[in-house]
Design a protein around this motif. Structure first.
Motif, PDB file in Angstrom:
ATOM      1  N   GLU A 196     -19.015  -7.494  -2.419  1.00  0.00           N
ATOM      2  CA  GLU A 196     -17.653  -6.946  -2.451  1.00  0.00           C
ATOM      3  C   GLU A 196     -17.131  -6.810  -1.021  1.00  0.00           C
ATOM      4  O   GLU A 196     -17.785  -6.182  -0.172  1.00  0.00           O
ATOM      5  N   PRO A 197     -15.965  -7.379  -0.733  1.00  0.00           N
ATOM      6  CA  PRO A 197     -15.464  -7.319   0.641  1.00  0.00           C
ATOM      7  C   PRO A 197     -14.682  -6.038   0.947  1.00  0.00           C
ATOM      8  O   PRO A 197     -14.074  -5.444   0.049  1.00  0.00           O
ATOM      9  N   THR A 198     -14.732  -5.635   2.189  1.00  0.00           N
ATOM     10  CA  THR A 198     -13.809  -4.624   2.716  1.00  0.00           C
ATOM     11  C   THR A 198     -13.148  -5.243   3.938  1.00  0.00           C
ATOM     12  O   THR A 198     -13.823  -5.844   4.775  1.00  0.00           O
ATOM     13  N   LEU A 199     -11.842  -5.101   3.997  1.00  0.00           N
ATOM     14  CA  LEU A 199     -11.075  -5.630   5.116  1.00  0.00           C
ATOM     15  C   LEU A 199     -10.390  -4.456   5.823  1.00  0.00           C
ATOM     16  O   LEU A 199      -9.764  -3.626   5.159  1.00  0.00           O
ATOM     17  N   VAL A 200     -10.535  -4.392   7.130  1.00  0.00           N
ATOM     18  CA  VAL A 200      -9.890  -3.337   7.923  1.00  0.00           C
ATOM     19  C   VAL A 200      -9.100  -4.010   9.030  1.00  0.00           C
ATOM     20  O   VAL A 200      -9.629  -4.884   9.732  1.00  0.00           O
ATOM     21  N   ALA A 201      -7.836  -3.637   9.183  1.00  0.00           N
ATOM     22  CA  ALA A 201      -7.002  -4.214  10.249  1.00  0.00           C
ATOM     23  C   ALA A 201      -6.246  -3.077  10.927  1.00  0.00           C
ATOM     24  O   ALA A 201      -5.731  -2.187  10.240  1.00  0.00           O
ATOM     25  N   THR A 202      -6.194  -3.103  12.261  1.00  0.00           N
ATOM     26  CA  THR A 202      -5.419  -2.077  12.964  1.00  0.00           C
ATOM     27  C   THR A 202      -4.224  -2.706  13.674  1.00  0.00           C
ATOM     28  O   THR A 202      -4.252  -3.884  14.043  1.00  0.00           O
ATOM     29  N   ALA A 203      -3.194  -1.872  13.833  1.00  0.00           N
ATOM     30  CA  ALA A 203      -2.008  -2.272  14.606  1.00  0.00           C
ATOM     31  C   ALA A 203      -1.857  -1.275  15.751  1.00  0.00           C
ATOM     32  O   ALA A 203      -1.562  -0.095  15.514  1.00  0.00           O
ATOM     33  N   VAL A 204      -2.142  -1.720  16.976  1.00  0.00           N
ATOM     34  CA  VAL A 204      -1.971  -0.868  18.159  1.00  0.00           C
ATOM     35  C   VAL A 204      -1.239  -1.687  19.211  1.00  0.00           C
ATOM     36  O   VAL A 204      -1.823  -2.522  19.889  1.00  0.00           O
ATOM     37  N   ASP A 205       0.063  -1.457  19.273  1.00  0.00           N
ATOM     38  CA  ASP A 205       0.920  -2.111  20.257  1.00  0.00           C
ATOM     39  C   ASP A 205       0.987  -3.625  20.073  1.00  0.00           C
ATOM     40  O   ASP A 205       1.130  -4.369  21.044  1.00  0.00           O
ATOM     41  N   SER A 237      -1.483   2.286  13.187  1.00  0.00           N
ATOM     42  CA  SER A 237      -2.014   2.490  11.834  1.00  0.00           C
ATOM     43  C   SER A 237      -3.104   1.498  11.511  1.00  0.00           C
ATOM     44  O   SER A 237      -3.310   0.517  12.240  1.00  0.00           O
ATOM     45  N   ALA A 238      -3.795   1.797  10.406  1.00  0.00           N
ATOM     46  CA  ALA A 238      -4.860   0.914   9.920  1.00  0.00           C
ATOM     47  C   ALA A 238      -4.532   0.506   8.483  1.00  0.00           C
ATOM     48  O   ALA A 238      -4.018   1.307   7.705  1.00  0.00           O
ATOM     49  N   VAL A 239      -4.808  -0.747   8.172  1.00  0.00           N
ATOM     50  CA  VAL A 239      -4.673  -1.259   6.803  1.00  0.00           C
ATOM     51  C   VAL A 239      -6.087  -1.484   6.285  1.00  0.00           C
ATOM     52  O   VAL A 239      -6.898  -2.130   6.962  1.00  0.00           O
ATOM     53  N   VAL A 240      -6.370  -0.941   5.106  1.00  0.00           N
ATOM     54  CA  VAL A 240      -7.709  -1.110   4.537  1.00  0.00           C
ATOM     55  C   VAL A 240      -7.575  -1.689   3.135  1.00  0.00           C
ATOM     56  O   VAL A 240      -6.761  -1.221   2.332  1.00  0.00           O
ATOM     57  N   VAL A 241      -8.352  -2.736   2.854  1.00  0.00           N
ATOM     58  CA  VAL A 241      -8.378  -3.355   1.524  1.00  0.00           C
ATOM     59  C   VAL A 241      -9.838  -3.303   1.073  1.00  0.00           C
ATOM     60  O   VAL A 241     -10.711  -3.850   1.750  1.00  0.00           O
ATOM     61  N   ARG A 242     -10.088  -2.632  -0.041  1.00  0.00           N
ATOM     62  CA  ARG A 242     -11.475  -2.532  -0.535  1.00  0.00           C
ATOM     63  C   ARG A 242     -11.603  -3.306  -1.836  1.00  0.00           C
ATOM     64  O   ARG A 242     -10.917  -2.998  -2.813  1.00  0.00           O
ATOM     65  N   GLY A 243     -12.472  -4.335  -1.864  1.00  0.00           N
ATOM     66  CA  GLY A 243     -12.708  -5.127  -3.068  1.00  0.00           C
ATOM     67  C   GLY A 243     -11.726  -6.272  -3.187  1.00  0.00           C
ATOM     68  O   GLY A 243     -10.667  -6.285  -2.539  1.00  0.00           O
ATOM     69  N   HIS A 244     -12.095  -7.259  -4.026  1.00  0.00           N
ATOM     70  CA  HIS A 244     -11.275  -8.459  -4.170  1.00  0.00           C
ATOM     71  C   HIS A 244      -9.902  -8.189  -4.775  1.00  0.00           C
ATOM     72  O   HIS A 244      -8.940  -8.900  -4.509  1.00  0.00           O
ATOM     73  N   ASP A 245      -9.809  -7.174  -5.663  1.00  0.00           N
ATOM     74  CA  ASP A 245      -8.549  -6.954  -6.393  1.00  0.00           C
ATOM     75  C   ASP A 245      -7.707  -5.828  -5.817  1.00  0.00           C
ATOM     76  O   ASP A 245      -6.643  -5.530  -6.342  1.00  0.00           O
ATOM     77  N   ALA A 246      -8.196  -5.195  -4.765  1.00  0.00           N
ATOM     78  CA  ALA A 246      -7.554  -3.958  -4.304  1.00  0.00           C
ATOM     79  C   ALA A 246      -6.209  -4.209  -3.643  1.00  0.00           C
ATOM     80  O   ALA A 246      -5.901  -5.323  -3.224  1.00  0.00           O
ATOM     81  N   THR A 247      -5.441  -3.153  -3.569  1.00  0.00           N
ATOM     82  CA  THR A 247      -4.183  -3.222  -2.829  1.00  0.00           C
ATOM     83  C   THR A 247      -4.388  -2.545  -1.473  1.00  0.00           C
ATOM     84  O   THR A 247      -5.259  -1.685  -1.336  1.00  0.00           O
ATOM     85  N   PRO A 248      -3.600  -2.940  -0.480  1.00  0.00           N
ATOM     86  CA  PRO A 248      -3.825  -2.376   0.857  1.00  0.00           C
ATOM     87  C   PRO A 248      -3.411  -0.906   0.932  1.00  0.00           C
ATOM     88  O   PRO A 248      -2.400  -0.507   0.346  1.00  0.00           O
ATOM     89  N   GLU A 249      -4.196  -0.146   1.668  1.00  0.00           N
ATOM     90  CA  GLU A 249      -3.848   1.254   1.965  1.00  0.00           C
ATOM     91  C   GLU A 249      -3.539   1.316   3.448  1.00  0.00           C
ATOM     92  O   GLU A 249      -4.358   0.881   4.271  1.00  0.00           O
ATOM     93  N   VAL A 250      -2.372   1.862   3.783  1.00  0.00           N
ATOM     94  CA  VAL A 250      -1.992   1.967   5.196  1.00  0.00           C
ATOM     95  C   VAL A 250      -2.057   3.437   5.604  1.00  0.00           C
ATOM     96  O   VAL A 250      -1.452   4.286   4.952  1.00  0.00           O
ATOM     97  N   THR A 251      -2.823   3.744   6.664  1.00  0.00           N
ATOM     98  CA  THR A 251      -2.935   5.135   7.104  1.00  0.00           C
ATOM     99  C   THR A 251      -2.738   5.212   8.618  1.00  0.00           C
ATOM    100  O   THR A 251      -3.140   4.295   9.341  1.00  0.00           O
TER     101      THR A 251
END
Ligand code: GLN
Length: 254
Positions: A196-205, A237-251
């Motif tokens: 099961e994948p987890t994807l984490v992406a950050t946006a800093v400047d 902020s950070a975008v996190v997607v957990r699992g193949h079907d998940a929707t992104p969570e932005v925090t």
């Protein structure tokens, strides 16, 4: 500043469907990016892709040449299919080497990492953080670059069992405190033991957007097409997607 993307979805898609085929694909962003910030005009110092295969294994392909010059890659990308992958094109920061090891994504098994940006005052500004790494890690970095040190710091947290989102957010937050003004768009794709994948992406400047479609979630420095569904990620902020079907969570990062 480099450009990168990641895709996670329920069904395999070709690498080309995100990396080379869209009207503003990563291939186009290599020679005609729309939103470069802080210097650099093209991303011609190399490129790479890292993907999880259908049997769960991690793979990667990197070259220190402009993506558009590698005809074999352009062909390969139409044949390789994956449910989870990362791709990047590089504009080397002044003073950092152009070499295959300096090209994102960096990979360790099924952990795949990319950094789009720069650590201000590198290497001195990262010295205290780098002191947390053991000698062997420091001597076997993929390249003497800010990105490779950030990757080693994230990997250290993962080795210690830290949640992938917490690992990335901790490194970004502390690197920003140590080197104010840094651009820290990080991408981490990791598969657990069940694949099961987890994807984490950050946006800093730096620019970052995501699109949720029928065949999954794509996060990219710049939208790949004019689909109105592309959502711009707020700075810090950070975008996190957990699992193949998940929707992104932005925090927010803090
Ligand atoms: N500083 C990193 C490098 O030189 C990333 C470069 C970028 O994002 N332009 O590899």
């Amino acid at each position: 500043m480099c450009r990168h993307l990641a895709h996670v979805g329920p069904r395999p898609v070709t690498l080309a469907s995100r990396v080379t085929e869209p009207p503003h694909s990563l291939l186009v962003q290599a020679y005609a990016p729309a939103d470069m910030r802080g210097g650099g005009t093209v991303n011609a110092d190399g490129f790479g892709v890292g993907w999880l295969a259908e049997d769960g294994a991690g793979h990667s392909y990197r070259q220190p040449v402009p993506m558009w010059t590698d005809a074999s890659f352009l062909d390969l990308a139409t044949a390789v299919r994956s449910t989870a992958f990362v791709a990047a094109v590089r504009s080397a920061t002044v003073g950092m080497p152009v070499s295959v090891g300096a090209c994102a994504p960096f990979r360790d098994g099924t952990r795949i990492f990319s950094h789009n940006g720069v650590v201000r005052g590198w290497p001195a500004s990262l010295a205290d953080l780098a002191a947390e790494l053991d000698t062997e890690t420091l001597m076997t970095l993929d390249a003497p670059t800010d990105s490779a040190v950030l990757w080693a710091l994230v990997r250290r947290h993962l080795d210690a069992g830290k949640d992938p989102a917490d690992a990335v957010v901790d490194v970004v937050t502390r690197a920003l405190a140590a080197a104010p003004g840094s651009r820290l768009n990080l991408l981490l794709l990791i598969a657990d033991e069940r694949g099961e994948p987890t994807l984490v992406a950050t946006a800093v400047d730096h620019a970052l957007s995501y699109l949720v479609g029928d065949d999954g979630v794509t996060v990219a420095s710049e939208p790949l097409d004019d689909d109105p569904g592309w959502t711009s990620v707020p700075d810090l902020s950070a975008v996190v997607v957990r699992g193949h079907d998940a929707t992104p969570e932005v925090t927010p990062l803090t």
